[in-house]
Write an enzyme that holds these catalytic residues in place. Structure first.
Site, PDB file in Angstrom:
ATOM      1  N   ARG A 189       0.834  -1.208   0.000  1.00 58.42           N
ATOM      2  CA  ARG A 189       0.000   0.000   0.000  1.00 58.42           C
ATOM      3  C   ARG A 189       0.867   1.256   0.000  1.00 58.42           C
ATOM      4  NH1 ARG A 189      -4.827  -2.349   3.985  1.00 58.42           N
ATOM      5  NH2 ARG A 189      -5.969  -3.336   2.263  1.00 58.42           N
ATOM      6  N   TYR A 236      -6.202  -0.586  -6.909  1.00 60.50           N
ATOM      7  CA  TYR A 236      -5.650  -1.832  -6.368  1.00 60.50           C
ATOM      8  C   TYR A 236      -4.975  -1.634  -5.013  1.00 60.50           C
ATOM      9  CZ  TYR A 236      -1.240  -0.774  -9.087  1.00 60.50           C
ATOM     10  OH  TYR A 236      -0.112  -0.234  -9.652  1.00 60.50           O
ATOM     11  N   GLU A 237      -4.615  -2.769  -4.396  1.00 59.85           N
ATOM     12  CA  GLU A 237      -4.117  -2.805  -3.012  1.00 59.85           C
ATOM     13  C   GLU A 237      -5.128  -2.233  -2.020  1.00 59.85           C
ATOM     14  OE1 GLU A 237      -1.815  -4.570  -2.084  1.00 59.85           O
ATOM     15  OE2 GLU A 237      -0.950  -4.976  -4.037  1.00 59.85           O
ATOM     16  N   GLY A 238      -6.392  -2.449  -2.296  1.00 61.37           N
ATOM     17  CA  GLY A 238      -7.453  -1.894  -1.464  1.00 61.37           C
ATOM     18  C   GLY A 238      -7.852  -0.541  -2.006  1.00 61.37           C
TER      19      GLY A 238
END
Length: 563
Positions: free
Chosen positions: A295, A434-436
């Site tokens: 993140r 992406y990555e949350g």
């Protein structure tokens, strides 16, 4: 235009703003490092970014990755660049020296990663995933697994991937269905399919180590029933040599809006052999070690692309003649027009503050992973947890805004391929997803970190900032920051209180709250840079306080409308 690595700006943060050698000086792992070494590494990283990565960025975007019967081929020049990357030791920067790493601070690595994202975002993603996999195994694998896999991951001879998402589940990992059945030899057989797997298959490394979330037969439902497994592309023999091909293969690659030279794969597992990492049913907790680092890395993607967009827009604005300036000059360079100055100043405001926050967060991660002072570790762990969703979400929201502003400076030329600006916009867009997704980051900040800790994480943040503020000379900007910190505390207390009786509030205000906290944090960092620069950044700092920080007024009003 050739990328110019902002090494001087970076060393200003390392040396003058955060004094990294002093800040990390009591950590034995960093005792042998000094500012001269940091500067030399950044200089070499800049040369690598400019000389090796940037020349294959546009061609990589145009060619993209190619898929043929389970085999993924990266664009022309990528294999050679990856080999140079490995030989240069860039994959091993922060890794444990006991397994071949260089053990340098994360606070330095975020700056290296920014350069590589600026020069070639698609390429940088491969190394980012490998670095996250390395850190996860360092933290959670047993010693035999570390000895078997870490040296080749750290060198870059092997790469890593993170296999979480499934087609039916998306961000809700509690719904995943991939199964892991125990074998008599202590391994597990995995069955299932994962999507959106960055670097899941490619032709640059001789092996790929997949870290896969799956369910054991006795797993409880939901996220508490997820376990973590190491699944290699090729089996690794006891002597370290590669054995037979494992039952994990790429079924297809995605055809995407951007980052086209990064292979985004569907990975299918059919009797794939894997090994449990960490305790059963604790896989999500272990995976968060990697996820949080990814993140931050994806946040740095937003800064890197924003910096590249700024450099190109600034150069174009100085060269392009258009219209009449206020002083009567005609035709005048775009840079002489007030609205163009506004755009460029906005871009620079985001980039400089974001870079500073990246180094600040990196230094807390260094303390978390390396300090022996348990009091410092506790504070650093909380600060890392508080700042990570802010960095991921705001770096990428601001990065995308910065790229589109840069495109706007170019006018019509920003919309066509010739100048490269439209690629930055396309490459940056995914970073908010992406990555949350950034909405998930905002919910993490307000739900887990603020309300979940009953305000404790915020108190630690405020304590860290306020203790630094008292050392700074009095100024109007210092007063402004102090007032905002008080306002943040009061607003946060109201959110916690009102959310107790209305569970919808966090969902309604989360994104506004994250942006508000980010801007308050940026105000502190701009003040810190202003003080360290001793007058040299006053004009840029003033622009941030007058034109960017005022966004907090609207965000606060929006939040309060729901309370």
């Amino acid at each position: 235009m050739q990328y110019q690595a902002p090494v001087d700006d970076m060393m200003f943060l390392v040396k003058d703003v955060f004094s990294l050698t002093e800040r990390l000086g009591d950590i034995a792992d960093f005792a042998d490092f000094d500012e001269d070494l940091y500067a030399a590494i950044l200089e070499e990283a800049g040369k690598f970014a400019t000389g090796v990565l940037q020349p294959i960025n546009r061609s990589g975007d145009e060619e993209g990755c190619q898929y043929n019967d389970g085999v993924v081929t990266t664009p022309k020049g990528f294999k050679e660049a990856y080999q140079a990357y490995v030989e240069g030791g860039w994959q091993s920067i922060t890794a444990d020296p006991n397994y071949g790493g260089q053990g340098l601070p994360k606070a330095l690595h975020v700056l290296i990663e920014e350069m590589f994202y600026s020069a070639n975002t698609s390429f940088c993603l491969y190394g980012s995933l490998t670095g996250g996999a390395t850190q996860l195994l360092q933290a959670h694998a047993d010693e035999a697994t570390k000895q078997k896999y870490l040296p080749n991951l750290i060198s870059g001879q092997w790469s890593g991937s993170m296999c979480l998402t499934e087609a039916h589940a998306g961000s809700d990992l509690g719904l995943l269905k991939t199964k892991a059945e125990p074998n008599d030899d202590g391994s597990y057989s995995l069955e299932g399919s994962k999507i959106f797997i960055t670097g899941g298959e490619h032709d640059m490394a001789e092996n790929i180590i997949h870290l896969v979330l799956a369910r054991l037969p006795d797993a409880p439902a939901g996220p508490k029933g997820i376990s973590l497994f190491l699944v290699p592309k090729f089996m690794v023999n006891d002597d370290g040599s590669l054995g037979e091909r494992n039952g994990i293969e790429c079924g297809s690659i995605e055809h995407k809006m951007g980052i086209k030279a990064s292979s985004t794969c569907v990975m299918n597992m059919d009797d794939a052999k894997g090994w449990l990492i960490g305790p059963p049913h604790q896989g999500l907790r272990c995976m968060f070690t990697m996820m949080n680092l990814e993140r931050l890395s994806i946040g740095i993607q937003g800064i890197g692309l924003g910096e590249m967009a700024f450099q190109q827009a600034d150069a174009y604005a100085r060269d392009r003649l258009q219209g009449r300036a206020n002083d009567g000059e005609a035709p005048a360079a775009l840079i002489k027009h007030g609205d163009v100055q506004r755009m460029l100043n906005t871009m620079e405001s985001f980039n400089k503050a974001g870079r500073a926050l990246g180094v600040w967060l990196g230094s807390y991660l260094d303390e978390t992973f390396h300090s022996k002072d348990q009091s410092k570790v506790k504070t650093a762990d909380i600060m890392s947890a508080w700042l990570t969703p802010i960095a991921k979400a705001y770096f990428t929201d601001a990065g995308y805004e910065t790229c589109t502003i840069g495109q706007q400076v170019f006018g019509g030329h920003g919309y066509v391929r010739e100048w490269g600006m439209e690629q930055h916009v396309r490459d940056c867009r995914i970073a908010q997803i992406y990555e949350g997704t950034n909405g998930i980051q905002a919910l993490d900040l307000i739900g887990r970190k603020l309300i979940g800790s009953k305000g404790e994480y915020l108190k630690v943040f405020l304590s860290e900032v306020n203790s630094d503020l008292v050392t700074m000379p009095d100024s109007a900007h210092k007063n402004q920051v102090s007032e905002l910190l008080t306002e943040l505390e009061q607003l946060s207390e109201t959110i916690i209180s009102r959310s107790a009786s209305n569970s919808e509030i966090p969902q309604l205000v989360a994104c506004d709250y994250l942006h508000y906290v980010a801007l308050v944090t940026y105000s502190y960092l701009w003040l810190k840079m202003e003080v360290a620069a001793q007058g040299k950044l006053d004009q840029q700092s003033a622009f941030f306080f007058k034109r960017i920080l005022t966004r907090t007024l609207g965000l606060k009003a929006s939040i309060e409308s729901e309370l």
